[in-house]
Design a protein around this motif. Structure first.
Motif, PDB file in Angstrom:
ATOM      1  N   ASN A  34      -8.557 -10.468 -11.306  1.00 36.65           N
ATOM      2  CA  ASN A  34      -7.485 -11.188 -10.610  1.00 36.65           C
ATOM      3  C   ASN A  34      -7.283 -12.593 -11.164  1.00 36.65           C
ATOM      4  N   ARG A  35      -8.397 -13.307 -11.406  1.00 36.46           N
ATOM      5  CA  ARG A  35      -8.300 -14.687 -11.881  1.00 36.46           C
ATOM      6  C   ARG A  35      -7.599 -14.742 -13.236  1.00 36.46           C
ATOM      7  N   ASP A  36      -7.915 -13.813 -14.119  1.00 34.04           N
ATOM      8  CA  ASP A  36      -7.306 -13.791 -15.453  1.00 34.04           C
ATOM      9  C   ASP A  36      -5.816 -13.444 -15.373  1.00 34.04           C
ATOM     10  N   ILE A  37      -5.494 -12.493 -14.517  1.00 32.25           N
ATOM     11  CA  ILE A  37      -4.078 -12.106 -14.337  1.00 32.25           C
ATOM     12  C   ILE A  37      -3.284 -13.282 -13.793  1.00 32.25           C
ATOM     13  N   ALA A  38      -3.842 -13.981 -12.817  1.00 30.80           N
ATOM     14  CA  ALA A  38      -3.155 -15.131 -12.219  1.00 30.80           C
ATOM     15  C   ALA A  38      -2.896 -16.209 -13.262  1.00 30.80           C
ATOM     16  N   ALA A  39      -3.879 -16.460 -14.123  1.00 29.54           N
ATOM     17  CA  ALA A  39      -3.714 -17.494 -15.143  1.00 29.54           C
ATOM     18  C   ALA A  39      -2.625 -17.116 -16.143  1.00 29.54           C
ATOM     19  N   VAL A  40      -2.623 -15.864 -16.586  1.00 27.30           N
ATOM     20  CA  VAL A  40      -1.634 -15.426 -17.581  1.00 27.30           C
ATOM     21  C   VAL A  40      -0.223 -15.427 -16.989  1.00 27.30           C
ATOM     22  N   LEU A  41      -0.078 -14.955 -15.745  1.00 24.90           N
ATOM     23  CA  LEU A  41       1.248 -14.857 -15.126  1.00 24.90           C
ATOM     24  C   LEU A  41       1.677 -16.150 -14.427  1.00 24.90           C
ATOM     25  N   ARG A  42       0.758 -17.141 -14.386  1.00 20.52           N
ATOM     26  CA  ARG A  42       1.030 -18.439 -13.772  1.00 20.52           C
ATOM     27  C   ARG A  42       1.416 -18.302 -12.300  1.00 20.52           C
ATOM     28  N   VAL A  43       0.585 -17.554 -11.570  1.00 22.39           N
ATOM     29  CA  VAL A  43       0.741 -17.386 -10.125  1.00 22.39           C
ATOM     30  C   VAL A  43      -0.614 -17.645  -9.485  1.00 22.39           C
ATOM     31  N   SER A  44      -0.656 -17.669  -8.173  1.00 19.55           N
ATOM     32  CA  SER A  44      -1.926 -17.924  -7.494  1.00 19.55           C
ATOM     33  C   SER A  44      -2.790 -16.669  -7.483  1.00 19.55           C
ATOM     34  N   VAL A  45      -4.091 -16.884  -7.414  1.00 22.43           N
ATOM     35  CA  VAL A  45      -5.032 -15.769  -7.329  1.00 22.43           C
ATOM     36  C   VAL A  45      -4.772 -14.988  -6.043  1.00 22.43           C
ATOM     37  N   ARG A  46      -4.441 -15.691  -4.971  1.00 21.62           N
ATOM     38  CA  ARG A  46      -4.140 -15.015  -3.701  1.00 21.62           C
ATOM     39  C   ARG A  46      -2.987 -14.038  -3.838  1.00 21.62           C
ATOM     40  N   SER A  47      -1.944 -14.437  -4.568  1.00 19.18           N
ATOM     41  CA  SER A  47      -0.811 -13.531  -4.773  1.00 19.18           C
ATOM     42  C   SER A  47      -1.264 -12.283  -5.517  1.00 19.18           C
ATOM     43  N   VAL A  48      -2.064 -12.474  -6.554  1.00 16.36           N
ATOM     44  CA  VAL A  48      -2.546 -11.330  -7.326  1.00 16.36           C
ATOM     45  C   VAL A  48      -3.399 -10.428  -6.442  1.00 16.36           C
ATOM     46  N   GLU A  49      -4.248 -11.027  -5.602  1.00 15.21           N
ATOM     47  CA  GLU A  49      -5.068 -10.221  -4.683  1.00 15.21           C
ATOM     48  C   GLU A  49      -4.182  -9.394  -3.756  1.00 15.21           C
ATOM     49  N   ARG A  50      -3.133 -10.024  -3.211  1.00 18.65           N
ATOM     50  CA  ARG A  50      -2.208  -9.322  -2.308  1.00 18.65           C
ATOM     51  C   ARG A  50      -1.487  -8.191  -3.037  1.00 18.65           C
ATOM     52  N   TRP A  51      -1.033  -8.460  -4.262  1.00 19.40           N
ATOM     53  CA  TRP A  51      -0.338  -7.436  -5.034  1.00 19.40           C
ATOM     54  C   TRP A  51      -1.259  -6.270  -5.353  1.00 19.40           C
ATOM     55  N   ARG A  52      -2.515  -6.574  -5.686  1.00 19.41           N
ATOM     56  CA  ARG A  52      -3.466  -5.509  -6.014  1.00 19.41           C
ATOM     57  C   ARG A  52      -3.687  -4.621  -4.784  1.00 19.41           C
ATOM     58  N   ARG A  53      -3.820  -5.243  -3.609  1.00 20.33           N
ATOM     59  CA  ARG A  53      -4.013  -4.484  -2.370  1.00 20.33           C
ATOM     60  C   ARG A  53      -2.787  -3.614  -2.091  1.00 20.33           C
ATOM     61  N   GLN A  54      -1.581  -4.184  -2.240  1.00 20.09           N
ATOM     62  CA  GLN A  54      -0.346  -3.424  -2.018  1.00 20.09           C
ATOM     63  C   GLN A  54      -0.237  -2.286  -3.026  1.00 20.09           C
ATOM     64  N   TRP A  55      -0.644  -2.523  -4.256  1.00 16.14           N
ATOM     65  CA  TRP A  55      -0.598  -1.502  -5.308  1.00 16.14           C
ATOM     66  C   TRP A  55      -1.570  -0.368  -4.994  1.00 16.14           C
ATOM     67  N   ARG A  56      -2.792  -0.723  -4.550  1.00 15.32           N
ATOM     68  CA  ARG A  56      -3.783   0.300  -4.196  1.00 15.32           C
ATOM     69  C   ARG A  56      -3.287   1.169  -3.041  1.00 15.32           C
ATOM     70  N   GLU A  57      -2.643   0.513  -2.048  1.00 18.56           N
ATOM     71  CA  GLU A  57      -2.208   1.236  -0.843  1.00 18.56           C
ATOM     72  C   GLU A  57      -0.920   2.019  -1.051  1.00 18.56           C
ATOM     73  N   GLY A  58      -0.008   1.493  -1.893  1.00 19.30           N
ATOM     74  CA  GLY A  58       1.305   2.139  -1.999  1.00 19.30           C
ATOM     75  C   GLY A  58       1.767   2.451  -3.395  1.00 19.30           C
ATOM     76  N   GLY A  59       0.918   2.224  -4.383  1.00 18.61           N
ATOM     77  CA  GLY A  59       1.325   2.470  -5.757  1.00 18.61           C
ATOM     78  C   GLY A  59       2.405   1.492  -6.188  1.00 18.61           C
ATOM     79  N   ALA A  60       3.213   1.909  -7.154  1.00 15.38           N
ATOM     80  CA  ALA A  60       4.274   1.032  -7.666  1.00 15.38           C
ATOM     81  C   ALA A  60       5.276   0.675  -6.568  1.00 15.38           C
ATOM     82  N   ALA A  61       5.520   1.604  -5.642  1.00 10.60           N
ATOM     83  CA  ALA A  61       6.453   1.322  -4.546  1.00 10.60           C
ATOM     84  C   ALA A  61       5.896   0.226  -3.627  1.00 10.60           C
ATOM     85  N   GLY A  62       4.573   0.093  -3.590  1.00 13.55           N
ATOM     86  CA  GLY A  62       3.952  -0.914  -2.726  1.00 13.55           C
ATOM     87  C   GLY A  62       4.237  -2.336  -3.159  1.00 13.55           C
ATOM     88  N   ILE A  63       4.481  -2.540  -4.446  1.00 17.06           N
ATOM     89  CA  ILE A  63       4.755  -3.897  -4.923  1.00 17.06           C
ATOM     90  C   ILE A  63       6.249  -4.144  -5.164  1.00 17.06           C
TER      91      ILE A  63
END
Length: 179
Positions: A34-63
């Motif tokens: 998550n930390r590496d993704i956040a740095a590359v995409l220039r977003v917060s780690v929290r956002s990446v954590e939320r997106w990962r959770r949404q992706w796990r729960e709903g796949g591509a439609a989740g994000i």
């Protein structure tokens, strides 16, 4: 994220955000942290954590973007019904006079369609569909223009609050501290 002035994202900005989330998904699938993704995409780690959770729960439609969270909308059929009801007048809807106020229209929209608008939102809705505020075209029969003019000339000047007198020792030409 909070947006100043009641704003939000335009469609183009929402699409750009969704592209960033899809890039994050590609990196999730690649096993990046998550930390590496956040740095590359220039977003917060929290956002990446939320997106990962949404992706796990709903796949591509989740994000995927859910669209604008904007004001509730009435369909064209509902707008047509609203206009018919407004034309029937306030008396037909239980009010004791023939004045449509924004608060009354708001209440009626809630009763008819189970949709909640603010008073300001009601005004925007009505204006968007060609309604405007109205003033009576005729003055009240009981109005006495001569009495109104007399009141303005004689009574109002006596009732009007007098201006505060200047502070002692100051004239209207001197400024405090300029002696």
């Amino acid at each position: 994220m909070r947006y100043a002035q009641g704003g939000g994202l335009t469609d183009a900005e929402r699409a750009a955000r969704e592209r960033i989330r899809r890039q994050a998904v590609e990196r999730f699938e690649g096993g990046e942290r998550n930390r590496d993704i956040a740095a590359v995409l220039r977003v917060s780690v929290r956002s990446v954590e939320r997106w990962r959770r949404q992706w796990r729960e709903g796949g591509a439609a989740g994000i995927a973007s859910k669209g604008s969270p904007g004001r509730p909308k009435l369909s064209d059929t509902q707008i047509a019904r609203l206009e018919r009801e407004l034309e029937r007048g306030p008396l037909a809807h239980g009010w004791d006079d023939q004045r449509w106020t924004l608060a009354r229209v708001k209440t009626m929209i809630g009763r008819l369609f189970h949709v909640s608008y603010t008073v300001e939102g009601t005004w925007v809705l009505l204006k968007r569909h060609g309604w405007s505020w109205q003033q009576p075209t005729h003055r009240a029969i009981e109005r006495d223009d001569a009495a109104v003019e007399l009141w303005k000339k004689e009574t109002w000047p006596r009732v009007k609050a007098p201006r505060r007198p200047a502070a002692p020792g100051l004239s209207s030409r001197t400024k405090p501290g300029s002696r």
